[in-house]
Scaffold this motif. Structure first.
Motif, PDB file in Angstrom:
ATOM      1  N   LEU A   5       0.855  -1.186   0.000  1.00 30.97           N
ATOM      2  CA  LEU A   5       0.000   0.000   0.000  1.00 30.97           C
ATOM      3  C   LEU A   5       0.892   1.237   0.000  1.00 30.97           C
ATOM      4  O   LEU A   5       1.652   1.441   0.946  1.00 30.97           O
ATOM      5  CB  LEU A   5      -0.917  -0.010   1.223  1.00 30.97           C
ATOM      6  N   SER A   6       0.798   2.052  -1.048  1.00 33.08           N
ATOM      7  CA  SER A   6       1.726   3.175  -1.179  1.00 33.08           C
ATOM      8  C   SER A   6       1.056   4.525  -1.397  1.00 33.08           C
ATOM      9  O   SER A   6       1.739   5.534  -1.520  1.00 33.08           O
ATOM     10  CB  SER A   6       2.695   2.907  -2.335  1.00 33.08           C
ATOM     11  N   THR A   7      -0.265   4.566  -1.433  1.00 37.49           N
ATOM     12  CA  THR A   7      -0.974   5.827  -1.633  1.00 37.49           C
ATOM     13  C   THR A   7      -2.044   5.981  -0.564  1.00 37.49           C
ATOM     14  O   THR A   7      -2.764   5.024  -0.256  1.00 37.49           O
ATOM     15  CB  THR A   7      -1.647   5.875  -3.025  1.00 37.49           C
ATOM     16  N   ARG A   8      -2.148   7.187  -0.022  1.00 34.49           N
ATOM     17  CA  ARG A   8      -3.142   7.483   1.015  1.00 34.49           C
ATOM     18  C   ARG A   8      -4.183   8.422   0.446  1.00 34.49           C
ATOM     19  O   ARG A   8      -3.864   9.473  -0.083  1.00 34.49           O
ATOM     20  CB  ARG A   8      -2.466   8.131   2.225  1.00 34.49           C
ATOM     21  N   ILE A   9      -5.439   8.037   0.570  1.00 35.32           N
ATOM     22  CA  ILE A   9      -6.552   8.916   0.210  1.00 35.32           C
ATOM     23  C   ILE A   9      -7.144   9.393   1.533  1.00 35.32           C
ATOM     24  O   ILE A   9      -7.714   8.595   2.283  1.00 35.32           O
ATOM     25  CB  ILE A   9      -7.621   8.186  -0.625  1.00 35.32           C
ATOM     26  N   PRO A  10      -6.981  10.689   1.850  1.00 33.78           N
ATOM     27  CA  PRO A  10      -7.486  11.191   3.139  1.00 33.78           C
ATOM     28  C   PRO A  10      -8.975  10.949   3.292  1.00 33.78           C
ATOM     29  O   PRO A  10      -9.735  10.957   2.315  1.00 33.78           O
ATOM     30  CB  PRO A  10      -7.173  12.688   3.087  1.00 33.78           C
ATOM     31  N   ALA A  11      -9.396  10.740   4.521  1.00 32.88           N
ATOM     32  CA  ALA A  11     -10.799  10.464   4.823  1.00 32.88           C
ATOM     33  C   ALA A  11     -11.714  11.511   4.220  1.00 32.88           C
ATOM     34  O   ALA A  11     -12.736  11.192   3.623  1.00 32.88           O
ATOM     35  CB  ALA A  11     -11.003  10.372   6.333  1.00 32.88           C
ATOM     36  N   HIS A  12     -11.351  12.784   4.350  1.00 36.70           N
ATOM     37  CA  HIS A  12     -12.220  13.847   3.834  1.00 36.70           C
ATOM     38  C   HIS A  12     -12.289  13.829   2.314  1.00 36.70           C
ATOM     39  O   HIS A  12     -13.295  14.218   1.735  1.00 36.70           O
ATOM     40  CB  HIS A  12     -11.755  15.221   4.336  1.00 36.70           C
ATOM     41  N   ALA A  13     -11.266  13.351   1.631  1.00 34.30           N
ATOM     42  CA  ALA A  13     -11.256  13.334   0.171  1.00 34.30           C
ATOM     43  C   ALA A  13     -12.143  12.233  -0.391  1.00 34.30           C
ATOM     44  O   ALA A  13     -12.901  12.456  -1.328  1.00 34.30           O
ATOM     45  CB  ALA A  13      -9.834  13.169  -0.350  1.00 34.30           C
ATOM     46  N   HIS A  14     -12.075  11.032   0.178  1.00 34.32           N
ATOM     47  CA  HIS A  14     -12.897   9.952  -0.377  1.00 34.32           C
ATOM     48  C   HIS A  14     -14.315  10.006   0.151  1.00 34.32           C
ATOM     49  O   HIS A  14     -15.234   9.561  -0.507  1.00 34.32           O
ATOM     50  CB  HIS A  14     -12.260   8.571  -0.163  1.00 34.32           C
ATOM     51  N   ALA A  15     -14.543  10.603   1.308  1.00 33.20           N
ATOM     52  CA  ALA A  15     -15.897  10.665   1.865  1.00 33.20           C
ATOM     53  C   ALA A  15     -16.755  11.715   1.182  1.00 33.20           C
ATOM     54  O   ALA A  15     -17.963  11.575   1.120  1.00 33.20           O
ATOM     55  CB  ALA A  15     -15.835  10.941   3.368  1.00 33.20           C
ATOM     56  N   GLN A  64      -4.452   8.714   8.954  1.00 39.09           N
ATOM     57  CA  GLN A  64      -5.486   9.183   9.871  1.00 39.09           C
ATOM     58  C   GLN A  64      -6.642   8.195   9.856  1.00 39.09           C
ATOM     59  O   GLN A  64      -6.874   7.498   8.866  1.00 39.09           O
ATOM     60  CB  GLN A  64      -5.991  10.570   9.457  1.00 39.09           C
ATOM     61  N   HIS A  65      -7.380   8.160  10.954  1.00 36.69           N
ATOM     62  CA  HIS A  65      -8.584   7.344  11.037  1.00 36.69           C
ATOM     63  C   HIS A  65      -9.507   7.705   9.873  1.00 36.69           C
ATOM     64  O   HIS A  65      -9.789   8.874   9.637  1.00 36.69           O
ATOM     65  CB  HIS A  65      -9.286   7.604  12.374  1.00 36.69           C
ATOM     66  N   GLY A  66      -9.944   6.706   9.122  1.00 33.72           N
ATOM     67  CA  GLY A  66     -10.854   6.932   8.006  1.00 33.72           C
ATOM     68  C   GLY A  66     -10.176   7.040   6.647  1.00 33.72           C
ATOM     69  O   GLY A  66     -10.845   7.039   5.617  1.00 33.72           O
ATOM     70  N   ASP A  67      -8.842   7.133   6.622  1.00 31.31           N
ATOM     71  CA  ASP A  67      -8.126   7.163   5.342  1.00 31.31           C
ATOM     72  C   ASP A  67      -8.292   5.827   4.631  1.00 31.31           C
ATOM     73  O   ASP A  67      -8.503   4.786   5.264  1.00 31.31           O
ATOM     74  CB  ASP A  67      -6.628   7.386   5.545  1.00 31.31           C
ATOM     75  N   VAL A  68      -8.163   5.855   3.311  1.00 29.17           N
ATOM     76  CA  VAL A  68      -8.111   4.631   2.521  1.00 29.17           C
ATOM     77  C   VAL A  68      -6.711   4.549   1.932  1.00 29.17           C
ATOM     78  O   VAL A  68      -6.216   5.511   1.349  1.00 29.17           O
ATOM     79  CB  VAL A  68      -9.180   4.628   1.403  1.00 29.17           C
ATOM     80  N   LEU A  78      -9.078   0.169   4.484  1.00 27.95           N
ATOM     81  CA  LEU A  78      -9.580   1.275   5.299  1.00 27.95           C
ATOM     82  C   LEU A  78      -8.819   1.328   6.622  1.00 27.95           C
ATOM     83  O   LEU A  78      -8.718   0.325   7.326  1.00 27.95           O
ATOM     84  CB  LEU A  78     -11.080   1.092   5.568  1.00 27.95           C
ATOM     85  N   VAL A  79      -8.265   2.486   6.962  1.00 28.52           N
ATOM     86  CA  VAL A  79      -7.540   2.676   8.218  1.00 28.52           C
ATOM     87  C   VAL A  79      -8.531   3.094   9.300  1.00 28.52           C
ATOM     88  O   VAL A  79      -9.321   4.017   9.107  1.00 28.52           O
ATOM     89  CB  VAL A  79      -6.444   3.759   8.076  1.00 28.52           C
ATOM     90  N   GLN A  80      -8.473   2.391  10.426  1.00 22.34           N
ATOM     91  CA  GLN A  80      -9.301   2.762  11.572  1.00 22.34           C
ATOM     92  C   GLN A  80      -8.436   2.799  12.823  1.00 22.34           C
ATOM     93  O   GLN A  80      -7.442   2.073  12.925  1.00 22.34           O
ATOM     94  CB  GLN A  80     -10.449   1.776  11.767  1.00 22.34           C
ATOM     95  N   GLY A 154      -7.481  20.273   9.851  1.00 20.36           N
ATOM     96  CA  GLY A 154      -8.707  19.514  10.105  1.00 20.36           C
ATOM     97  C   GLY A 154      -8.569  18.647  11.336  1.00 20.36           C
ATOM     98  O   GLY A 154      -7.489  18.357  11.800  1.00 20.36           O
ATOM     99  N   ALA A 155      -9.707  18.213  11.827  1.00 15.39           N
ATOM    100  CA  ALA A 155      -9.722  17.389  13.034  1.00 15.39           C
ATOM    101  C   ALA A 155      -8.960  16.106  12.799  1.00 15.39           C
ATOM    102  O   ALA A 155      -9.163  15.420  11.814  1.00 15.39           O
ATOM    103  CB  ALA A 155     -11.160  17.081  13.448  1.00 15.39           C
ATOM    104  N   GLY A 156      -8.063  15.806  13.724  1.00 15.33           N
ATOM    105  CA  GLY A 156      -7.309  14.564  13.637  1.00 15.33           C
ATOM    106  C   GLY A 156      -6.233  14.579  12.592  1.00 15.33           C
ATOM    107  O   GLY A 156      -5.569  13.591  12.361  1.00 15.33           O
ATOM    108  N   GLY A 157      -6.022  15.699  11.926  1.00 13.49           N
ATOM    109  CA  GLY A 157      -5.046  15.767  10.848  1.00 13.49           C
ATOM    110  C   GLY A 157      -3.630  15.818  11.353  1.00 13.49           C
ATOM    111  O   GLY A 157      -3.362  15.901  12.534  1.00 13.49           O
ATOM    112  N   HIS A 158      -2.704  15.782  10.419  1.00 12.14           N
ATOM    113  CA  HIS A 158      -1.285  15.824  10.761  1.00 12.14           C
ATOM    114  C   HIS A 158      -0.900  17.229  11.164  1.00 12.14           C
ATOM    115  O   HIS A 158      -1.044  18.163  10.405  1.00 12.14           O
ATOM    116  CB  HIS A 158      -0.454  15.381   9.551  1.00 12.14           C
ATOM    117  N   ALA A 159      -0.454  17.378  12.371  1.00 10.77           N
ATOM    118  CA  ALA A 159      -0.098  18.698  12.890  1.00 10.77           C
ATOM    119  C   ALA A 159       1.392  18.930  12.787  1.00 10.77           C
ATOM    120  O   ALA A 159       2.170  17.998  12.681  1.00 10.77           O
ATOM    121  CB  ALA A 159      -0.533  18.811  14.348  1.00 10.77           C
ATOM    122  N   HIS A 160       1.772  20.172  12.836  1.00 13.58           N
ATOM    123  CA  HIS A 160       3.181  20.521  12.810  1.00 13.58           C
ATOM    124  C   HIS A 160       3.603  21.094  14.141  1.00 13.58           C
ATOM    125  O   HIS A 160       4.305  22.070  14.218  1.00 13.58           O
ATOM    126  CB  HIS A 160       3.464  21.508  11.672  1.00 13.58           C
TER     127      HIS A 160
END
Length: 195
Positions: A5-15, A64-68, A78-80, A154-160
């Motif tokens: 698995l080499s590509t992440r689709i953020p939860a907000h993008a696929h939802a 992140q939770h909900g990413d594909v 699906l990542v949970q 966004g909530a739960g997103g990657h912070a800096h």
């Protein structure tokens, strides 16, 4: 053979892209990961069906939770958030809880906020602080999806922030120290077969 698995689709993008296109997400294999594992860009794990997966994302990219997660040949997972040991913090009233959360935030503590409580990772020093401020602390075991912070997008997103950037928390060093993906898959497979 492991699913790569080499590509992440953020939860907000696929939802939000097409609500009907992913209406069958519940049929996707689920990869349950703790917060620490979701912050890694390299990971070997086992799906509940016994299939091995190797997550190989670009360095510094976290899940992140909900990413594909997708593979080059169309596999999707699906990542949970997995259940993990946490401290449940409560107070006598909303003001006292807000005051406790203020002091935790001042220490850059990751927290998952609930309407009448907050969840944080176990830490005896912080537990004593909460009690000193009039709050109560209970151990609990549940999924941990902390707030992403002001700069996370966004909530739960990657912070800096200091505590959530993988390279500053040693997550990338841990990835390198764990060696080859094949070895990790072998370890994960043996661990699963013993349970």
């Amino acid at each position: 053979m492991a699913i790569m698995l080499s590509t992440r689709i953020p939860a907000h993008a696929h939802a939000h892209a097409d609500p009907h296109a992913h209406a069958n997400d519940e049929a996707l294999p689920i990869l349950e990961l703790t917060l620490e594992d979701r912050q890694r860009s390299r990971l070997a794990a086992m799906l509940p069906n016994g299939r091995a997966v190797a997550v190989i994302l670009p360095r510094g990219e976290s899940m992140q939770h909900g990413d594909v997660l997708t593979g080059e040949t169309g596999e999707r997972v699906l990542v949970q958030a997995a259940a993990e040991e946490l401290m449940l913090i409560r107070a006598n009233n909303p003001f006292e809880l807000m005051r406790i959360v203020y002091h935790l935030a001042n220490r850059h503590v990751r927290a998952m906020l609930l309407p009448d409580a907050a969840l944080i990772e176990p830490d005896q020093v912080l537990a004593e602080l909460v009690r000193r401020l009039g709050g109560t602390v209970e151990k609990t075991n549940q999924p941990f999806i902390p707030e992403g912070g002001a700069y996370s997008g966004g909530a739960g997103g990657h912070a800096h922030t200091h505590h959530q950037h993988p390279s500053e928390c040693g997550v990338e060093l841990q990835d390198e120290a764990m060696g080859q993906i094949g070895e990790q898959l072998s370890i994960a497979a043996h661990a699963r077969s013993k349970t």
